[in-house]
Design a protein around this motif. Structure first.
Motif, PDB file in Angstrom:
ATOM      1  N   PRO A 295       0.834  -1.203   0.000  1.00  0.00           N
ATOM      2  CA  PRO A 295       0.000   0.000   0.000  1.00  0.00           C
ATOM      3  C   PRO A 295       0.867   1.251   0.000  1.00  0.00           C
ATOM      4  CG  PRO A 295      -0.763  -1.564   1.642  1.00  0.00           C
ATOM      5  CD  PRO A 295       0.540  -2.082   1.139  1.00  0.00           C
ATOM      6  N   GLY A 296       0.517   2.193  -0.846  1.00  0.00           N
ATOM      7  CA  GLY A 296       1.263   3.434  -0.919  1.00  0.00           C
ATOM      8  C   GLY A 296       2.357   3.438  -1.958  1.00  0.00           C
ATOM      9  N   SER A 297       2.699   2.268  -2.505  1.00  0.00           N
ATOM     10  CA  SER A 297       3.752   2.232  -3.515  1.00  0.00           C
ATOM     11  C   SER A 297       3.163   2.501  -4.889  1.00  0.00           C
ATOM     12  CB  SER A 297       4.470   0.880  -3.500  1.00  0.00           C
ATOM     13  OG  SER A 297       3.575  -0.172  -3.777  1.00  0.00           O
ATOM     14  N   THR A 298       4.014   2.836  -5.815  1.00  0.00           N
ATOM     15  CA  THR A 298       3.556   3.228  -7.149  1.00  0.00           C
ATOM     16  C   THR A 298       4.015   2.259  -8.227  1.00  0.00           C
ATOM     17  OG1 THR A 298       5.502   4.639  -7.434  1.00  0.00           O
ATOM     18  CG2 THR A 298       3.520   5.666  -6.524  1.00  0.00           C
ATOM     19  N   ALA A 299       4.445   1.062  -7.824  1.00  0.00           N
ATOM     20  CA  ALA A 299       4.900   0.083  -8.807  1.00  0.00           C
ATOM     21  C   ALA A 299       4.762  -1.315  -8.244  1.00  0.00           C
ATOM     22  CB  ALA A 299       6.354   0.346  -9.200  1.00  0.00           C
ATOM     23  N   LEU A 300       4.714  -2.279  -9.139  1.00  0.00           N
ATOM     24  CA  LEU A 300       4.801  -3.683  -8.780  1.00  0.00           C
ATOM     25  C   LEU A 300       6.241  -4.127  -8.960  1.00  0.00           C
ATOM     26  CD1 LEU A 300       1.708  -5.096 -10.708  1.00  0.00           C
ATOM     27  CD2 LEU A 300       1.805  -4.346  -8.335  1.00  0.00           C
ATOM     28  N   ILE A 301       6.715  -4.943  -8.033  1.00  0.00           N
ATOM     29  CA  ILE A 301       8.049  -5.518  -8.137  1.00  0.00           C
ATOM     30  C   ILE A 301       7.877  -6.986  -8.473  1.00  0.00           C
ATOM     31  CG2 ILE A 301      10.216  -5.984  -6.933  1.00  0.00           C
ATOM     32  CD1 ILE A 301       9.669  -3.032  -7.392  1.00  0.00           C
ATOM     33  N   GLY A 302       8.588  -7.466  -9.477  1.00  0.00           N
ATOM     34  CA  GLY A 302       8.400  -8.848  -9.876  1.00  0.00           C
ATOM     35  C   GLY A 302       9.683  -9.521 -10.287  1.00  0.00           C
ATOM     36  N   SER A 303       9.599 -10.836 -10.444  1.00  0.00           N
ATOM     37  CA  SER A 303      10.749 -11.606 -10.895  1.00  0.00           C
ATOM     38  C   SER A 303      10.899 -11.448 -12.398  1.00  0.00           C
ATOM     39  CB  SER A 303      10.564 -13.081 -10.549  1.00  0.00           C
ATOM     40  OG  SER A 303       9.464 -13.612 -11.259  1.00  0.00           O
ATOM     41  N   ALA A 304      12.101 -11.695 -12.883  1.00  0.00           N
ATOM     42  CA  ALA A 304      12.339 -11.601 -14.321  1.00  0.00           C
ATOM     43  C   ALA A 304      11.469 -12.598 -15.068  1.00  0.00           C
ATOM     44  CB  ALA A 304      13.815 -11.851 -14.615  1.00  0.00           C
ATOM     45  N   ARG A 305      11.261 -13.780 -14.476  1.00  0.00           N
ATOM     46  CA  ARG A 305      10.438 -14.790 -15.132  1.00  0.00           C
ATOM     47  C   ARG A 305       8.986 -14.335 -15.217  1.00  0.00           C
ATOM     48  NH1 ARG A 305       9.275 -20.828 -12.779  1.00  0.00           N
ATOM     49  NH2 ARG A 305       7.787 -21.485 -14.368  1.00  0.00           N
ATOM     50  N   ALA A 306       8.524 -13.644 -14.186  1.00  0.00           N
ATOM     51  CA  ALA A 306       7.137 -13.193 -14.186  1.00  0.00           C
ATOM     52  C   ALA A 306       6.917 -12.103 -15.218  1.00  0.00           C
ATOM     53  CB  ALA A 306       6.743 -12.681 -12.801  1.00  0.00           C
ATOM     54  N   GLN A 307       7.919 -11.277 -15.420  1.00  0.00           N
ATOM     55  CA  GLN A 307       7.730 -10.129 -16.286  1.00  0.00           C
ATOM     56  C   GLN A 307       8.471 -10.237 -17.610  1.00  0.00           C
ATOM     57  OE1 GLN A 307       7.497  -7.054 -12.590  1.00  0.00           O
ATOM     58  NE2 GLN A 307       7.805  -6.246 -14.569  1.00  0.00           N
ATOM     59  N   GLN A 308       9.096 -11.356 -17.845  1.00  0.00           N
ATOM     60  CA  GLN A 308       9.777 -11.620 -19.096  1.00  0.00           C
ATOM     61  C   GLN A 308      11.001 -10.728 -19.291  1.00  0.00           C
ATOM     62  OE1 GLN A 308       8.796 -14.251 -21.218  1.00  0.00           O
ATOM     63  NE2 GLN A 308       7.733 -14.693 -19.321  1.00  0.00           N
ATOM     64  N   ASN A 309      10.823  -9.440 -19.477  1.00  0.00           N
ATOM     65  CA  ASN A 309      11.989  -8.591 -19.738  1.00  0.00           C
ATOM     66  C   ASN A 309      12.003  -7.364 -18.837  1.00  0.00           C
ATOM     67  OD1 ASN A 309       9.967  -7.044 -20.806  1.00  0.00           O
ATOM     68  ND2 ASN A 309      11.131  -6.381 -22.588  1.00  0.00           N
ATOM     69  N   GLY A 310      11.347  -7.437 -17.715  1.00  0.00           N
ATOM     70  CA  GLY A 310      11.338  -6.282 -16.828  1.00  0.00           C
ATOM     71  C   GLY A 310      11.123  -6.689 -15.393  1.00  0.00           C
ATOM     72  N   LEU A 311      11.541  -5.847 -14.478  1.00  0.00           N
ATOM     73  CA  LEU A 311      11.444  -6.148 -13.065  1.00  0.00           C
ATOM     74  C   LEU A 311      10.534  -5.191 -12.326  1.00  0.00           C
ATOM     75  CD1 LEU A 311      15.225  -6.798 -12.508  1.00  0.00           C
ATOM     76  CD2 LEU A 311      13.431  -8.495 -12.729  1.00  0.00           C
ATOM     77  N   VAL A 312      10.159  -4.093 -12.952  1.00  0.00           N
ATOM     78  CA  VAL A 312       9.330  -3.087 -12.305  1.00  0.00           C
ATOM     79  C   VAL A 312       8.212  -2.678 -13.242  1.00  0.00           C
ATOM     80  CG1 VAL A 312       9.261  -0.759 -11.353  1.00  0.00           C
ATOM     81  CG2 VAL A 312      11.250  -2.203 -10.939  1.00  0.00           C
ATOM     82  N   TRP A 313       7.012  -2.646 -12.716  1.00  0.00           N
ATOM     83  CA  TRP A 313       5.863  -2.148 -13.457  1.00  0.00           C
ATOM     84  C   TRP A 313       5.315  -0.919 -12.759  1.00  0.00           C
ATOM     85  CZ3 TRP A 313       3.821  -7.666 -14.338  1.00  0.00           C
ATOM     86  CH2 TRP A 313       3.981  -8.024 -15.681  1.00  0.00           C
ATOM     87  N   PRO A 314       5.529   0.266 -13.282  1.00  0.00           N
ATOM     88  CA  PRO A 314       4.869   1.439 -12.694  1.00  0.00           C
ATOM     89  C   PRO A 314       3.356   1.318 -12.836  1.00  0.00           C
ATOM     90  CG  PRO A 314       6.673   2.087 -14.136  1.00  0.00           C
ATOM     91  CD  PRO A 314       6.433   0.625 -14.371  1.00  0.00           C
TER      92      PRO A 314
END
Length: 403
Positions: free
Chosen positions: A368-387
């Motif tokens: 709560p309060g954050s502005t991005a999702l943090i994820g694994s490379a496998r979950a996001q394919q080519n990225g680690l942060v989703w604003p």
């Protein structure tokens, strides 16, 4: 009020990881007279313009240049006034009890020069660098030639990560990780801070060694767990990373070893680095900060959600255990991601749960309060942060992204 704890964090182009870290620090520091100092190494991701207004209690220092980890830590420490100094990486998450537990432990342990903790990565796997042995000539050679990996629990071959010591129990150890290293101010002033000769990597080994030489003991404390998104806030497995890492090992050897041992170790270090490059193991990986357009995904984050867990939908069912109250779910085609939003979790509960899950599972994390999702490379394919972007219905679903 006198400051009890000073937390020093060095950041470089990790504003979303740092945001998550500071949110966890804010909760963990409740009831403790704490000052938080962030030294930003000339990031170009707007860290110093984006975060200060969100964390007015934090002192931000813009270094003006990339000083490296050791020198930036020392810069922050010169501004610190606490009785205890905690060096903390920006890609970590503290449990609500982490600071209270570790302070209680170090105060009850008079010979403690520094204390580290049980660390896991974002998917719940224990990080063996939470406790390490000194890189003696034999220990280093066993690691460099692969024997430590073949016999990880051996008292002889696995000594680099002290694999014979249970990570579920506290121990006196030789080397702690700079991702979380707590020192009494008196010890810090006696042994000095990090050695500026180390740009990145190796400085924690050097400081741990000097603490031992000063007559103190380093302790691995298993009474609390933190998440360290190890390797997910920096670009690893590149030629530059290999050179930086093995150069740090070379600096340590030249500083603390002499004669034939130094020659053998330095030769082994650079042979290992050359082998990695020659074998093609080191490749420049894309580390885009935007979500892949090749992977359709729907994400919903509610204001009272604490974590978002991602898994894969298979023919036999959903590969994610339902945790807490299900707020939103969107099932995609088989093999794609299913995202569940969970409510009413503490970070401590989340860490306990994630350690029970199969290793390597894709995950996404939200506070709560954050502005991005943090994820694994496998979950996001080519990225680690989703604003996250505001949605059309902020009262029920304040943030969301749909590709």
């Amino acid at each position: 009020m006198a400051v009890s704890l000073s937390i020093i964090i060095v950041s470089y182009n990790v504003r979303y990881f740092l945001e998550q870290c500071l949110l966890s620090v804010r909760r963990a520091a409740k009831g403790i007279a704490t000052e938080v100092i962030v030294v930003d190494n000339a990031s170009d991701d707007d860290t110093c313009s984006f975060l200060p207004s969100r964390f007015p209690e934090v002192q931000f220092i813009a270094s003006g240049a990339n000083l490296g980890f050791a020198k930036a830590c020392n810069l922050g420490c010169r501004q610190a006034s606490g009785n205890y100094i905690l060096y903390l990486n920006p890609d970590t998450l503290l449990a609500e009890d982490s600071l209270h537990q570790v302070l209680h432990f170090i105060q009850a342990t008079p010979d403690a020069g520094a204390v580290g903790v049980h660390m896991i990565d974002g998917s719940g796997r224990y990080l063996p660098e939470s406790k390490r042995g000194l890189p003696t000539a034999l220990t280093s050679l066993f690691k460099l030639c692969g024997l430590a990996r073949c016999f990880p629990h051996s008292r002889v071959f696995g000594r680099y990560y002290l694999g014979h010591l249970s990570p579920q129990q506290s121990h006196a150890v030789e080397v702690l990780a700079g991702a979380f290293m707590l020192l009494p101010r008196a010890v810090h002033e006696k042994v000095g801070g990090f050695d500026d000769a180390f740009f990145m990597y190796g400085e924690d080994i050097d400081l741990s060694y000097r603490i031992l030489q000063a007559g103190y003991r380093n302790y691995y404390f298993a009474g609390t767990t933190i998440i360290h998104f190890k390797g997910e806030s920096t670009r690893r497995n590149t030629a530059r990373h290999v050179h930086t890492f093995y150069r740090a090992m070379d600096v340590f050897v030249r500083k603390h070893y002499h004669g034939l041992n130094a020659v053998l170790l330095r030769s082994a270090i650079w042979c290992r680095a050359a082998a990695l490059l020659a074998a093609g193991v080191v490749v420049r990986k894309r580390c885009a900060r935007q979500p892949s357009t090749d992977l359709p995904i729907a994400v919903y984050a509610h204001a009272n959600s604490f974590a978002i867990i991602a898994g894969t939908y298979q023919q036999q069912g959903i590969a994610v255990i339902r945790l807490g109250q299900l707020a939103e779910a969107r099932m995609l085609a088989p093999g794609q991601l299913l995202v569940l939003s969970t409510c009413c979790l503490t970070l401590q509960q989340y860490m306990q749960w994630i350690q029970t899950q199969p290793a390597g599972r894709p995950y996404l994390f939200y506070q709560p309060g954050s502005t991005a999702l943090i994820g694994s490379a496998r979950a996001q394919q080519n990225g680690l942060v989703w604003p996250l972007q505001p949605t059309a219905n902020p009262s029920s679903t304040p943030f969301g992204i749909v590709n």
